[in-house]
Design a protein around this motif. Structure first.
Motif, PDB file in Angstrom:
ATOM      1  N   LEU A 196       0.822  -1.203   0.000  1.00  0.00           N
ATOM      2  CA  LEU A 196       0.000   0.000   0.000  1.00  0.00           C
ATOM      3  C   LEU A 196       0.858   1.256   0.000  1.00  0.00           C
ATOM      4  O   LEU A 196       0.549   2.240  -0.697  1.00  0.00           O
ATOM      5  CB  LEU A 196      -0.922  -0.009   1.223  1.00  0.00           C
ATOM      6  CG  LEU A 196      -1.785   1.237   1.478  1.00  0.00           C
ATOM      7  CD1 LEU A 196      -2.709   1.496   0.295  1.00  0.00           C
ATOM      8  CD2 LEU A 196      -2.586   1.069   2.764  1.00  0.00           C
ATOM      9  N   SER A 207      -5.000   0.369  -5.526  1.00  0.00           N
ATOM     10  CA  SER A 207      -5.071  -1.010  -6.007  1.00  0.00           C
ATOM     11  C   SER A 207      -3.681  -1.598  -6.203  1.00  0.00           C
ATOM     12  O   SER A 207      -2.760  -0.924  -6.689  1.00  0.00           O
ATOM     13  CB  SER A 207      -5.842  -1.044  -7.329  1.00  0.00           C
ATOM     14  OG  SER A 207      -5.868  -2.360  -7.855  1.00  0.00           O
ATOM     15  N   ILE A 215      -6.079  -6.421  -4.993  1.00  0.00           N
ATOM     16  CA  ILE A 215      -6.512  -5.882  -3.710  1.00  0.00           C
ATOM     17  C   ILE A 215      -6.746  -4.389  -3.875  1.00  0.00           C
ATOM     18  O   ILE A 215      -5.884  -3.666  -4.375  1.00  0.00           O
ATOM     19  CB  ILE A 215      -5.463  -6.123  -2.605  1.00  0.00           C
ATOM     20  CG1 ILE A 215      -5.306  -7.628  -2.345  1.00  0.00           C
ATOM     21  CG2 ILE A 215      -5.847  -5.401  -1.317  1.00  0.00           C
ATOM     22  CD1 ILE A 215      -4.197  -7.965  -1.362  1.00  0.00           C
ATOM     23  N   PHE A 217      -7.679  -1.171  -1.583  1.00  0.00           N
ATOM     24  CA  PHE A 217      -7.829  -0.658  -0.227  1.00  0.00           C
ATOM     25  C   PHE A 217      -8.874   0.455  -0.193  1.00  0.00           C
ATOM     26  O   PHE A 217      -8.987   1.244  -1.129  1.00  0.00           O
ATOM     27  CB  PHE A 217      -6.493  -0.124   0.293  1.00  0.00           C
ATOM     28  CG  PHE A 217      -5.434  -1.178   0.434  1.00  0.00           C
ATOM     29  CD1 PHE A 217      -5.334  -1.925   1.594  1.00  0.00           C
ATOM     30  CD2 PHE A 217      -4.536  -1.421  -0.594  1.00  0.00           C
ATOM     31  CE1 PHE A 217      -4.359  -2.899   1.727  1.00  0.00           C
ATOM     32  CE2 PHE A 217      -3.560  -2.390  -0.471  1.00  0.00           C
ATOM     33  CZ  PHE A 217      -3.474  -3.134   0.691  1.00  0.00           C
ATOM     34  N   ASP A 218      -9.602   0.533   0.906  1.00  0.00           N
ATOM     35  CA  ASP A 218     -10.598   1.591   1.068  1.00  0.00           C
ATOM     36  C   ASP A 218      -9.941   2.932   1.384  1.00  0.00           C
ATOM     37  O   ASP A 218     -10.406   3.983   0.941  1.00  0.00           O
ATOM     38  CB  ASP A 218     -11.582   1.233   2.187  1.00  0.00           C
ATOM     39  CG  ASP A 218     -12.503   0.090   1.796  1.00  0.00           C
ATOM     40  OD1 ASP A 218     -12.580  -0.222   0.596  1.00  0.00           O
ATOM     41  OD2 ASP A 218     -13.140  -0.497   2.691  1.00  0.00           O
ATOM     42  N   TYR A 230     -10.347  -3.929   2.854  1.00  0.00           N
ATOM     43  CA  TYR A 230      -9.943  -3.911   1.453  1.00  0.00           C
ATOM     44  C   TYR A 230     -10.826  -4.909   0.718  1.00  0.00           C
ATOM     45  O   TYR A 230     -11.492  -5.739   1.326  1.00  0.00           O
ATOM     46  CB  TYR A 230      -8.463  -4.258   1.295  1.00  0.00           C
ATOM     47  CG  TYR A 230      -8.091  -5.602   1.888  1.00  0.00           C
ATOM     48  CD1 TYR A 230      -8.173  -6.772   1.138  1.00  0.00           C
ATOM     49  CD2 TYR A 230      -7.670  -5.702   3.214  1.00  0.00           C
ATOM     50  CE1 TYR A 230      -7.864  -8.008   1.687  1.00  0.00           C
ATOM     51  CE2 TYR A 230      -7.353  -6.935   3.775  1.00  0.00           C
ATOM     52  CZ  TYR A 230      -7.449  -8.073   3.008  1.00  0.00           C
ATOM     53  OH  TYR A 230      -7.154  -9.296   3.556  1.00  0.00           O
ATOM     54  N   ARG A 231     -10.830  -4.830  -0.598  1.00  0.00           N
ATOM     55  CA  ARG A 231     -11.578  -5.775  -1.430  1.00  0.00           C
ATOM     56  C   ARG A 231     -10.571  -6.705  -2.100  1.00  0.00           C
ATOM     57  O   ARG A 231      -9.583  -6.250  -2.670  1.00  0.00           O
ATOM     58  CB  ARG A 231     -12.401  -5.052  -2.490  1.00  0.00           C
ATOM     59  CG  ARG A 231     -13.305  -3.950  -1.967  1.00  0.00           C
ATOM     60  CD  ARG A 231     -14.420  -4.429  -1.090  1.00  0.00           C
ATOM     61  NE  ARG A 231     -15.306  -5.377  -1.752  1.00  0.00           N
ATOM     62  CZ  ARG A 231     -16.429  -5.831  -1.208  1.00  0.00           C
ATOM     63  NH1 ARG A 231     -16.782  -5.430   0.011  1.00  0.00           N
ATOM     64  NH2 ARG A 231     -17.196  -6.685  -1.851  1.00  0.00           N
TER      65      ARG A 231
END
Length: 318
Positions: A196, A207, A215, A217-218, A230-231
């Motif tokens: 990140l 991303s 991934i 991240f918010d 995160y997604r």
């Protein structure tokens, strides 16, 4: 691909997919990655599975006959690790998963398998992050306490809130005997946060990833220990699933307050490097198809996806 809906325990093994045959799995685009994950779980189980003390019906010098105690598998999924526990010669197995469909598939896996299990699995549906285990598991199966508790590729879902992490730790601590081990695998917070930090400041989307995983991240900066979301997407396994970073130092300190002391923690690439010095692990890697003549059977991008995970073990000390 599998949507992250009912089953929050979306594993990175065949637990997250249908019960496919070996031939189909070898054609998977992520076969090397999944095989390596399974090898690391096998190594972890072989190393940290604890025997039940006081067993007198077996010769204590004969490790091939002596049972390896009682196992509680929290987030057992569709039973992708059942053969690993069978090879460990465990005495009794209790598996719990939040998804009733996974437990149904687990039962079907057992019934259709040609391999003879050395133990009888007991399977139950429960969210172990929200309820005490005793809600689903009969009291008779909770005593004597378990020698080993396993959580493979699912612990990070608890980190949505401190309440869920505490419920998870309470279930583990209440169910594990003194001297028993809590082992598992999850995403490495240090690896995720490092990735990140390397996203350019001007980037509109937080991303990271490659052709095998992604991934998003918010937030770039997050204050607090829980709810850092995160997604996550993994090809052929998980699609856009909400997951949470396991801030390890805080978790280790909290776990100790529940009588659980960390005895092992390594990122997957560190596990691989260490185990390559052990002949039995090298032979197992070759047999499982992880390596051929010492070389990994995966490309650099699959290895990158594998390296964002870590393995751990705690001992119940009080």
């Amino acid at each position: 691909m599998k949507l992250c809906t009912e089953n929050q325990f979306a594993h990175l093994s065949d637990n997250a997919r249908g019960n496919t045959g070996r031939a189909a799995r070898t054609q998977s685009a992520t076969y090397g990655l999944k095989t390596c994950n399974n090898w690391i779980k096998s190594v972890l189980i072989a190393r940290f599975t604890r025997r039940r003390p006081g067993v007198s019906d077996f010769d204590p010098e004969d490790r091939s006959l002596r049972p390896n105690g009682r196992v509680l598998d929290m987030g057992c999924g569709k039973g992708g690790d059942i053969d690993k526990w069978n090879r460990a010669k465990i005495e009794e197995y209790v598996g719990i998963d939040v998804a009733s469909g996974s437990i149904q598939d687990f039962n079907e896996r057992i019934q259709s398998s040609r391999r003879r299990l050395n133990f009888r699995p007991h399977l139950y549906v429960l969210d172990c992050f929200s309820f005490p285990i005793s809600v689903a598991v009969p009291r008779a199966l909770l005593e004597p306490k378990f020698d080993t508790i396993s959580m493979q590729f699912c612990m990070h879902y608890a980190f949505e809130s401190e309440k869920k992490v505490r419920q998870m730790l309470e279930n583990i601590s209440n169910s594990l005997r003194i001297g028993g081990t809590f082992l598992g695998t999850t995403l490495s917070a240090s690896r995720l946060l490092d990735l990140l930090s390397h996203i350019p400041e001007e980037s509109e989307e937080l991303s990271i990833g490659n052709p095998y995983y992604n991934i998003v991240f918010d937030k770039r900066d997050y204050e607090g220990t829980y709810g850092h979301s995160y997604r996550f997407t993994l090809v052929e396994a998980v699609e856009d699933c909400a997951e949470f970073i396991v801030h390890w130092e805080a978790f280790r300190e909290l776990a100790l307050s529940y009588g659980l002391k960390e005895v092992y923690r390594k990122d997957f690439d560190e596990v691989f490097a260490e185990e390559q010095t052990k002949p039995e692990s090298v032979k197992l890697a070759e047999r499982m198809g992880v390596t051929t003549n010492g070389h990994l059977n995966m490309d650099a991008e699959q290895w990158s996806a594998c390296s964002i995970y870590m393995a751990f073990a705690f001992m119940k000390v009080k």
